[in-house]
Design an enzyme around this catalytic site. Structure first.
Site, PDB file in Angstrom:
ATOM      1  CE1 TYR A   1      -4.173  -1.821   5.243  1.00  0.00           C
ATOM      2  CE2 TYR A   1      -3.359   0.618   4.707  1.00  0.00           C
ATOM      3  CZ  TYR A   1      -3.977  -0.803   4.002  1.00  0.00           C
ATOM      4  OH  TYR A   1      -4.033  -1.255   2.743  1.00  0.00           O
TER       5      TYR A   1
ATOM      6  CB  SER B   1      -0.849   0.117   1.287  1.00  0.00           C
ATOM      7  OG  SER B   1      -1.630   1.274   1.562  1.00  0.00           O
TER       8      SER B   1
HETATM    9  P1  NAP Z   1     -11.931  -4.747   0.711  1.00  0.00           P
HETATM   10  O1  NAP Z   1     -12.650  -4.464  -0.110  1.00  0.00           O
HETATM   11  O2  NAP Z   1     -12.237  -4.317   2.115  1.00  0.00           O
HETATM   12  O3  NAP Z   1     -11.921  -6.520   0.560  1.00  0.00           O
HETATM   13  C1  NAP Z   1     -11.066  -7.119   1.605  1.00  0.00           C
HETATM   14  C2  NAP Z   1     -11.350  -8.774   1.279  1.00  0.00           C
HETATM   15  O4  NAP Z   1     -10.506  -9.483   2.196  1.00  0.00           O
HETATM   16  C3  NAP Z   1     -12.480  -9.432   1.240  1.00  0.00           C
HETATM   17  O5  NAP Z   1     -12.740 -10.159   0.122  1.00  0.00           O
HETATM   18  C4  NAP Z   1     -12.539  -9.957   2.640  1.00  0.00           C
HETATM   19  O6  NAP Z   1     -13.699 -11.123   2.542  1.00  0.00           O
HETATM   20  C5  NAP Z   1     -10.890 -10.545   2.865  1.00  0.00           C
HETATM   21  N1  NAP Z   1     -10.812 -10.691   4.037  1.00  0.00           N
HETATM   22  C6  NAP Z   1     -10.761  -9.802   5.208  1.00  0.00           C
HETATM   23  N2  NAP Z   1     -10.172 -10.416   6.220  1.00  0.00           N
HETATM   24  C7  NAP Z   1      -9.652 -11.660   5.858  1.00  0.00           C
HETATM   25  C8  NAP Z   1      -9.183 -12.580   6.549  1.00  0.00           C
HETATM   26  N3  NAP Z   1      -8.830 -12.905   7.746  1.00  0.00           N
HETATM   27  N4  NAP Z   1      -8.978 -13.889   5.750  1.00  0.00           N
HETATM   28  C9  NAP Z   1      -9.452 -13.882   4.485  1.00  0.00           C
HETATM   29  N5  NAP Z   1     -10.032 -12.838   3.856  1.00  0.00           N
HETATM   30  C10 NAP Z   1     -10.052 -11.776   4.387  1.00  0.00           C
HETATM   31  O7  NAP Z   1     -10.455  -4.471   0.709  1.00  0.00           O
HETATM   32  P2  NAP Z   1      -9.613  -3.843  -0.681  1.00  0.00           P
HETATM   33  O8  NAP Z   1      -9.681  -2.388  -0.540  1.00  0.00           O
HETATM   34  O9  NAP Z   1     -10.046  -4.799  -2.040  1.00  0.00           O
HETATM   35  O10 NAP Z   1      -8.053  -4.387  -0.435  1.00  0.00           O
HETATM   36  C11 NAP Z   1      -7.433  -5.408  -0.900  1.00  0.00           C
HETATM   37  C12 NAP Z   1      -5.941  -5.428  -0.481  1.00  0.00           C
HETATM   38  O11 NAP Z   1      -5.365  -4.071  -1.104  1.00  0.00           O
HETATM   39  C13 NAP Z   1      -5.819  -5.366   0.887  1.00  0.00           C
HETATM   40  O12 NAP Z   1      -4.564  -5.895   1.360  1.00  0.00           O
HETATM   41  C14 NAP Z   1      -5.489  -3.785   1.079  1.00  0.00           C
HETATM   42  O13 NAP Z   1      -4.596  -3.468   2.329  1.00  0.00           O
HETATM   43  C15 NAP Z   1      -4.836  -3.349  -0.012  1.00  0.00           C
HETATM   44  N6  NAP Z   1      -4.890  -1.889  -0.515  1.00  0.00           N
HETATM   45  C16 NAP Z   1      -6.099  -1.260  -0.648  1.00  0.00           C
HETATM   46  C17 NAP Z   1      -6.261   0.067  -1.237  1.00  0.00           C
HETATM   47  C18 NAP Z   1      -7.515   0.774  -1.301  1.00  0.00           C
HETATM   48  O14 NAP Z   1      -7.412   1.913  -1.506  1.00  0.00           O
HETATM   49  N7  NAP Z   1      -8.613  -0.009  -1.445  1.00  0.00           N
HETATM   50  C19 NAP Z   1      -4.987   0.725  -1.164  1.00  0.00           C
HETATM   51  C20 NAP Z   1      -3.684  -0.064  -0.787  1.00  0.00           C
HETATM   52  C21 NAP Z   1      -3.723  -1.290  -0.571  1.00  0.00           C
HETATM   53  P3  NAP Z   1     -15.058 -10.928   3.026  1.00  0.00           P
HETATM   54  O15 NAP Z   1     -15.808 -10.429   1.835  1.00  0.00           O
HETATM   55  O16 NAP Z   1     -15.669 -12.414   3.475  1.00  0.00           O
HETATM   56  O17 NAP Z   1     -15.130 -10.033   4.216  1.00  0.00           O
END
Ligand code: NAP
Length: 253
Positions: free
Chosen positions: A158, A144
């Site tokens: 985080y 991130s």
């Molecule tokens: P999101 O929309 O909140 O989706 C999170 C996903 O992770 C969901 O499928 C959730 O499953 C799953 N999850 C959460 N806890 C878990 C666990 N303990 N075991 C297995 N699965 C789990 O998140 P996102 O924004 O797509 O982010 C995805 C990745 O990108 C993360 O690592 C995040 O830190 C990184 N990231 C995101 C951003 C951003 O701006 N969005 C920026 C930088 C990095 P459920 O559907 O069952 O809850």
């Protein structure tokens, strides 16, 4: 049988993981769509893939729990040969300053974001490494922009967990470079997914968007395309590296 083998996408039910699962299926992977609790979202991704003629299964499991990780990879083994892992599952906890964070919060955040990635990578390496009789593969970790920016006043924990992912990416890449496995990371900037609501501020992305260089947040699909490139043979000489997908947002190297 899918032409690229089996790909495990942790947190494949929503956001970046869902976009990655859908694109991976289009590009010839059989996808294990892992999720933590949202079975409906995971089943929707699987059904979309199957309707388009692809192969996918939904597998519940908390990546921070070793027995769940074994269950996820055992399910992958049942559908074919593992060739890829996307360590995407990640959580953000409600916004707090460091002086407010307790041990329970820190343990949970690091368990999912860091330990989960280590456990899944270990399971993948045991299957893909030539040292263990495997045929090789690729791992992509989700870092991130926060790992470099620090997340002050919102989520330094985080940010630090993603700093750990940066070190993990380099270290594991060097550890398995001679064993047929490439390990890289994608570092998204502000991407429009549901994760931001976890800070307790659902309007955060929309508010930040105007101040970003392209005057908009990124989409999950835009991140997925970088993940898929790193997984593919097009990236055959790239390992231990990170692609930033931030729409030009300055992220200190
Ligand atoms: P999101 O929309 O909140 O989706 C999170 C996903 O992770 C969901 O499928 C959730 O499953 C799953 N999850 C959460 N806890 C878990 C666990 N303990 N075991 C297995 N699965 C789990 O998140 P996102 O924004 O797509 O982010 C995805 C990745 O990108 C993360 O690592 C995040 O830190 C990184 N990231 C995101 C951003 C951003 O701006 N969005 C920026 C930088 C990095 P459920 O559907 O069952 O809850």
């Amino acid at each position: 049988m899918a032409r690229n083998g089996v790909l495990v996408v942790t947190g494949g039910s929503r956001g970046i993981g869902a976009a990655t699962s859908l694109l991976a299926a289009e590009r010839g992977w059989a996808v294990v769509v892992n999720y933590a609790g949202n079975v409906a979202a995971a089943e929707a991704v699987v059904s979309h893939i199957r309707k388009a003629g692809g192969e996918a299964i939904a597998v519940r499991g908390d990546v921070s729990q070793p027995e769940d990780v074994e269950h996820i990879f055992a399910a992958a083994d049942r559908i074919g040969v593992l060739t890829g892992l996307v360590n995407n599952a990640g959580i953000i906890l409600p916004a707090q300053r460091v002086d407010e964070m307790n041990a329970e919060r820190l343990a949970r955040g690091f368990a999912v974001n860091v330990t989960g990635s280590f456990l899944c990578a270990g399971a993948a390496v045991r299957r893909m490494s030539s040292k263990f009789g495997g045929k090789g593969g690729a791992i992509v970790n989700l870092s991130s922009g926060a790992s470099k920016l620090g997340g002050a006043n919102v989520y330094v924990d985080y940010a630090a967990s993603k700093g750990a992912i940066d070190s993990f990416t380099v270290g594991l890449a060097l550890e398995v470079a001679g064993d047929g496995i490439r390990v890289n990371a994608v570092r998204p900037g502000v991407i429009d997914t549901e994760i931001h609501a976890s800070t307790g501020d659902p309007g955060r992305v929309q508010r930040m968007a105007a101040s970003l260089p392209m005057a908009r947040a990124g989409t999950a699909q835009e991140v997925a395309r970088a993940v898929l490139w790193l997984l593919s043979d097009e990236a055959s000489y790239s390992t231990g590296t990170t692609i930033t997908v931030s729409g030009g947002r300055a992220i200190v190297p």
